[in-house]
Scaffold this motif. Structure first.
Motif, PDB file in Angstrom:
ATOM      1  N   UNK A 249       1.560  12.500  -0.137  1.00 59.66           N
ATOM      2  CA  UNK A 249       0.504  11.652  -0.544  1.00 59.66           C
ATOM      3  C   UNK A 249      -0.255  10.948   0.420  1.00 59.66           C
ATOM      4  N   UNK A 250      -1.284  11.197   1.062  1.00 56.63           N
ATOM      5  CA  UNK A 250      -1.870  10.367   2.170  1.00 56.63           C
ATOM      6  C   UNK A 250      -3.012   9.646   1.458  1.00 56.63           C
ATOM      7  N   UNK A 251      -2.736   8.304   1.520  1.00 60.04           N
ATOM      8  CA  UNK A 251      -3.846   7.540   0.759  1.00 60.04           C
ATOM      9  C   UNK A 251      -4.718   6.798   1.736  1.00 60.04           C
ATOM     10  N   UNK A 252      -5.924   6.923   2.071  1.00 59.68           N
ATOM     11  CA  UNK A 252      -6.719   6.292   2.952  1.00 59.68           C
ATOM     12  C   UNK A 252      -8.000   5.620   2.297  1.00 59.68           C
ATOM     13  N   UNK A 253      -8.822   5.348   3.005  1.00 62.14           N
ATOM     14  CA  UNK A 253     -10.142   4.742   2.775  1.00 62.14           C
ATOM     15  C   UNK A 253     -10.146   2.931   2.727  1.00 62.14           C
ATOM     16  N   UNK A 254     -11.234   2.408   2.259  1.00 52.25           N
ATOM     17  CA  UNK A 254     -11.132   0.907   2.582  1.00 52.25           C
ATOM     18  C   UNK A 254     -10.286   0.377   1.492  1.00 52.25           C
ATOM     19  N   UNK A 255      -9.702   0.840   0.434  1.00 50.05           N
ATOM     20  CA  UNK A 255      -8.695   0.123  -0.339  1.00 50.05           C
ATOM     21  C   UNK A 255      -7.386   0.070   0.271  1.00 50.05           C
ATOM     22  N   UNK A 256      -7.061   1.349   1.095  1.00 46.99           N
ATOM     23  CA  UNK A 256      -5.757   1.417   1.802  1.00 46.99           C
ATOM     24  C   UNK A 256      -5.508   0.126   2.807  1.00 46.99           C
ATOM     25  N   UNK A 257      -6.570  -0.374   3.352  1.00 50.07           N
ATOM     26  CA  UNK A 257      -6.671  -1.246   4.190  1.00 50.07           C
ATOM     27  C   UNK A 257      -5.769  -2.454   3.834  1.00 50.07           C
ATOM     28  N   UNK A 258      -5.585  -2.612   2.495  1.00 53.39           N
ATOM     29  CA  UNK A 258      -4.952  -3.750   1.999  1.00 53.39           C
ATOM     30  C   UNK A 258      -3.263  -3.400   2.233  1.00 53.39           C
ATOM     31  N   UNK A 259      -2.816  -2.323   2.762  1.00 53.65           N
ATOM     32  CA  UNK A 259      -1.572  -2.332   3.169  1.00 53.65           C
ATOM     33  C   UNK A 259      -0.513  -2.299   2.042  1.00 53.65           C
ATOM     34  N   UNK A 260       0.639  -2.978   2.202  1.00 50.44           N
ATOM     35  CA  UNK A 260       1.718  -2.917   1.297  1.00 50.44           C
ATOM     36  C   UNK A 260       1.280  -3.815  -0.115  1.00 50.44           C
ATOM     37  N   UNK A 261       0.090  -4.287  -0.018  1.00 53.55           N
ATOM     38  CA  UNK A 261      -0.663  -5.078  -1.346  1.00 53.55           C
ATOM     39  C   UNK A 261      -0.983  -3.887  -1.985  1.00 53.55           C
ATOM     40  N   UNK A 262      -1.176  -2.870  -1.567  1.00 55.07           N
ATOM     41  CA  UNK A 262      -1.654  -1.638  -2.262  1.00 55.07           C
ATOM     42  C   UNK A 262      -0.325  -0.735  -2.476  1.00 55.07           C
ATOM     43  N   UNK A 263       0.324  -0.374  -1.323  1.00 55.36           N
ATOM     44  CA  UNK A 263       1.363   0.681  -1.410  1.00 55.36           C
ATOM     45  C   UNK A 263       2.438   0.173  -2.076  1.00 55.36           C
TER      46      UNK A 263
END
Length: 346
Positions: A249-263
């Protein structure tokens, strides 16, 4: 030097490149879309940009581009080469492929949908390289998806495969522009997080990036907003992996720029939802950033060149490596048998 033109048209800006036969980015340029001038002016801007890229190729590389690929948002009829509709750009039923081919002195042109084109690049030379099956999900103004299978992007029978943003994850939830309520993109897109955090913080200018920073600083209001978005996203992704069983599952876009805060919380939330018969896929950030659409447009263009009868006595069925803007060469040896049917809006 043989090369193709790659164009990625967005709501506010256009990214372009000349891509060599070995995948090298020979020239890169950006221009504003300037949609405020109206749809006809936007189309003319695209044609002028392409013509200037052709002239640059002749002047600096000794010959015109062999083909061109262009990625656009909205509803796209790739088979007929028509940009059917894009609310952000104000156009409808634009025969963009033929217009571009005419402006480029008759070279073949491929037209693709921006998310699927970006997914093609991520699959062949980005985060999905080596995965026979993947799902690319950019989290931006909305949420869309590209289903990668064997080096190609699966369009579905009617061109609407991958529209994960319109999976209903909260029945009776906030209304979506598609007519449903509780769609994933109304709860977990960058714009949805921005709206929720602006309301929670009382700052109408606050956005998703501000929310991520507040999460990192321990703000409980931000953590609740973030948790709601991650939970909704995990529910949507669970539906997708149940149906598709992807390796990645590849997650991109602006929200993914939060890095590990999201992942970090997202991986945990998806893992908690996976049941015994399911295999947890690898969840990774997109590798190509905002260049994915442009790189994918270049791949579409080279696919057209590869479809032409070879002038060499030795057939070459490979897709060229592409040297990305960070000068990293990513090799691709998977042949692409992609067809490009009608696309759907993100």
């Amino acid at each position: 030097m043989r090369h193709v033109i790659a164009l990625d048209v967005g709501g506010t800006g256009m990214k372009a490149a000349l891509v060599g036969a070995d995948g090298t980015l020979l020239h890169e340029a950006r221009r504003p879309t300037r949609r405020d001038r109206g749809a006809d002016a936007v189309v003319e801007s695209i044609l002028d940009f392409a013509a200037d890229l052709r002239a640059h190729g002749i002047a600096n590389h000794g010959e015109p581009a062999a083909a061109a690929g262009v990625a656009v948002p909205g509803i796209v009829d790739a088979d007929r080469g028509i940009a059917v509709y894009a609310a952000n750009l104000g156009w409808s039923d634009v025969p963009l492929r033929d217009l571009l081919s005419t402006r480029l002195e008759g070279v073949p042109v491929a037209l693709g949908h921006d998310v699927r084109t970006g997914g093609l690049a991520e699959g062949r030379i980005g985060a999905g390289k080596g995965a026979d099956r993947f799902l690319f999900v950019p989290l931006g103004t909305g949420i869309a998806g590209a289903i990668g299978i064997g080096g190609a992007i699966e369009p579905g029978a009617h061109g609407s495969a991958g529209e994960i943003g319109h999976i209903v994850v909260r029945p009776g939830g906030p209304p979506c522009g598609c007519g449903q309520r509780g769609c994933l993109e109304r709860l977990a897109s960058a714009s949805a997080v921005s709206k929720a955090w602006a309301e929670a913080s009382g700052d109408p200018e606050a956005d998703a990036a501000d929310c991520a920073k507040a999460v990192e600083s321990g703000d409980p209001r931000a953590q609740q907003v973030w948790r709601n978005a991650v939970d909704a996203l995990a529910d949507g992704l669970l539906t997708a992996l149940t149906l598709l069983d992807p390796q990645t599952l590849i997650i991109g876009g602006g929200l993914a720029e939060a890095g590990e805060t999201l992942f970090t919380p997202l991986r945990a939330a998806v893992a908690a939802r996976v049941v015994q018969f399911q295999t947890l896929p690898e969840i990774v950030p997109a590798a190509l950033g905002d260049t994915a659409g442009c790189l994918g447009a270049g791949l579409l263009a080279w696919d057209l060149v590869d479809e032409e009868p070879s002038k060499d006595t030795t057939p070459d069925n490979s897709t060229p490596d592409i040297t990305t803007p960070d000068n990293t060469t990513r090799n691709n040896t998977t042949p692409d048998n992609t067809t490009h049917p009608t696309e759907v809006p993100t």
